[in-house]
Write a protein that holds these residues in place. Structure first.
Motif, short mmCIF file in Angstrom:
data_model
loop_
_atom_site.label_atom_id
_atom_site.label_comp_id
_atom_site.label_asym_id
_atom_site.label_seq_id
_atom_site.Cartn_x
_atom_site.Cartn_y
_atom_site.Cartn_z
N GLY A 89 0.81 -1.22 0.00
CA GLY A 89 0.00 0.00 0.00
C GLY A 89 0.84 1.26 0.00
N MET A 90 0.34 2.26 0.72
CA MET A 90 1.00 3.57 0.77
C MET A 90 1.97 3.68 1.93
N SER A 91 2.11 2.58 2.70
CA SER A 91 3.00 2.56 3.86
C SER A 91 4.32 1.96 3.46
N GLY A 92 5.22 2.78 2.90
CA GLY A 92 6.50 2.30 2.41
C GLY A 92 7.55 2.19 3.49
N GLY A 93 8.77 1.88 3.05
CA GLY A 93 9.85 1.57 3.97
C GLY A 93 10.68 2.73 4.45
N TYR A 94 10.50 3.93 3.90
CA TYR A 94 11.26 5.09 4.38
C TYR A 94 10.59 5.61 5.64
N ALA A 95 10.62 4.81 6.66
CA ALA A 95 9.86 5.11 7.88
C ALA A 95 10.41 4.25 9.01
N GLU A 96 10.02 4.61 10.22
CA GLU A 96 10.48 3.83 11.37
C GLU A 96 9.72 2.51 11.51
N PHE A 97 8.51 2.46 10.95
CA PHE A 97 7.72 1.22 10.95
C PHE A 97 7.05 1.09 9.58
N ALA A 98 6.87 -0.15 9.13
CA ALA A 98 6.22 -0.39 7.85
C ALA A 98 5.43 -1.68 7.92
N VAL A 99 4.38 -1.76 7.12
CA VAL A 99 3.52 -2.94 7.06
C VAL A 99 3.90 -3.78 5.85
N ALA A 100 3.88 -5.10 6.04
CA ALA A 100 4.17 -6.04 4.95
C ALA A 100 3.23 -7.23 5.05
N GLU A 101 2.95 -7.86 3.92
CA GLU A 101 2.21 -9.11 3.96
C GLU A 101 3.09 -10.18 4.60
N ALA A 102 2.51 -10.96 5.48
CA ALA A 102 3.30 -11.97 6.18
C ALA A 102 3.95 -12.95 5.23
N VAL A 103 3.27 -13.30 4.12
CA VAL A 103 3.84 -14.27 3.19
C VAL A 103 5.06 -13.70 2.46
#
Length: 324
Positions: A89-103
């Motif tokens: 989604g819009m929650s990328g990795g240039y951040a202190e926390f990020a969301v990813a699909e577990a798979v």
């Protein structure tokens, strides 16, 4: 948390640090405390406005860190695991926390540091997938443009592992030439030499390269195509760091008996399970010492613009990372 949020397309200085809410993992997702974020050329393309993307957004497609929370339907044993992951989604990795699909969160082998794991996971998977798509046979010659770059350096190494006869790295400048040799290129040619395509043919006993993988496009692609072997040579294109895609003459391609292959599209069209298997293989190959990425530099979040400028200016040898 601190994150880079892009509110308008443009030059690197549109990358600005903001305070944003920590995202919550949804069903099948995990929340990763980011220690390292990867910077791909795709990040540069999107930021500059050359690819349609909704605004505002937090850039960064790949991260390394520890899982700190798991959403519903996710294995709770992942919490605490050290992983590399593709963001969603819009929650990328240039951040202190990020969301990813577990798979798409891969446990990092103990032998690998997170910098190495992030530098090799997605790029190594692309190198593995693209070479599988273009299928060099043992003993065939392979030409890789941008051979000192993040993906190019891994293509050089992987081609050698697959038994290429001669691996030729094409680069721009002496520092990158030295790096390409270190990555395993048997022959190195320099874009700044007007006759570099002829040098490729000389290195292949006049035939030209059986397999070519081009990330640069533009004039470099024209020369790389000229250096491709007539009568069965395969030209794989997967990028345009020059700002222009390769210009192709169908009549010349047909007359010379060449195959032009969109290797990146083939990789992206593979079933998700196969793409995940390529990431797992890249990590395993790195742990075994057969895929060794180089980290050019790691920038703090506040200097994300400098990181983008380095990649956009093609100044990097290997991967550029961001450390939130």
């Amino acid at each position: 948390m601190k994150a880079i949020r892009v509110r308008e397309f443009g030059p690197p200085d549109v990358l600005r640090v903001e305070d944003v809410e920590i995202p919550a993992p949804a069903e099948g997702e995990v929340l990763v405390a980011v220690e390292v974020a990867g910077l791909s050329y795709g990040d540069v393309i999107v930021r500059s406005g050359r690819y349609p993307f909704p605004l505002p957004y937090v850039p960064g497609l790949e991260v390394g860190g520890r899982v700190v929370a798991a959403g519903p339907g996710t294995d709770p044993a992942l919490v605490g695991a050290r992983v590399v992951a593709a963001t969603v989604g819009m929650s990328g990795g240039y951040a202190e926390f990020a969301v990813a699909e577990a798979v798409n969160a891969h446990r990092v082998p103990e032998a690998l540091g997170l910098d190495t794991a992030v530098a090799v996971a997605q790029s190594g998977a692309l190198a593995i997938g693209m070479l599988a798509a273009i299928a060099p046979r043992p003993g065939e010659s392979v030409l890789v443009t941008a051979a000192a770059g993040r993906i190019g350096s891994l293509l050089v190494q992987r081609a050698g592992v697959l038994g290429a006869g001669t691996v030729i790295g094409a680069v721009g400048g002496g520092e990158k030439a030295a790096a390409a040799r270190e990555f395993g290129a048997d022959v190195v040619v320099d874009y700044t030499d007007a006759d570099w395509a002829a040098q490729v043919r000389e290195a292949t006993a006049g035939r030209g390269a059986d397999v070519v993988l081009d990330a640069v496009g533009g004039d470099t692609a024209v020369q790389a195509l000229a250096a491709t072997a007539d009568g069965g040579g395969r030209f794989g294109l997967y990028g345009f760091t020059s700002g222009r895609w390769a210009e192709l003459d169908p009549l010349a391609i047909a007359g010379r008996g060449l195959a032009v292959i969109g290797v990146l599209g083939i990789v992206f069209a593979k079933p998700a399970a196969e793409q995940r298997a390529d990431v797992a293989l890249a990590l395993a190959e790195a742990a075994a010492g057969r895929l060794v990425p180089r980290v050019h530099a790691s920038f703090p979040l506040e200097r994300a613009a400098d990181a983008h400028a380095a990649v956009e200016g093609r100044a990097n040898v290997g991967a550029v990372l961001i450390a939130p």
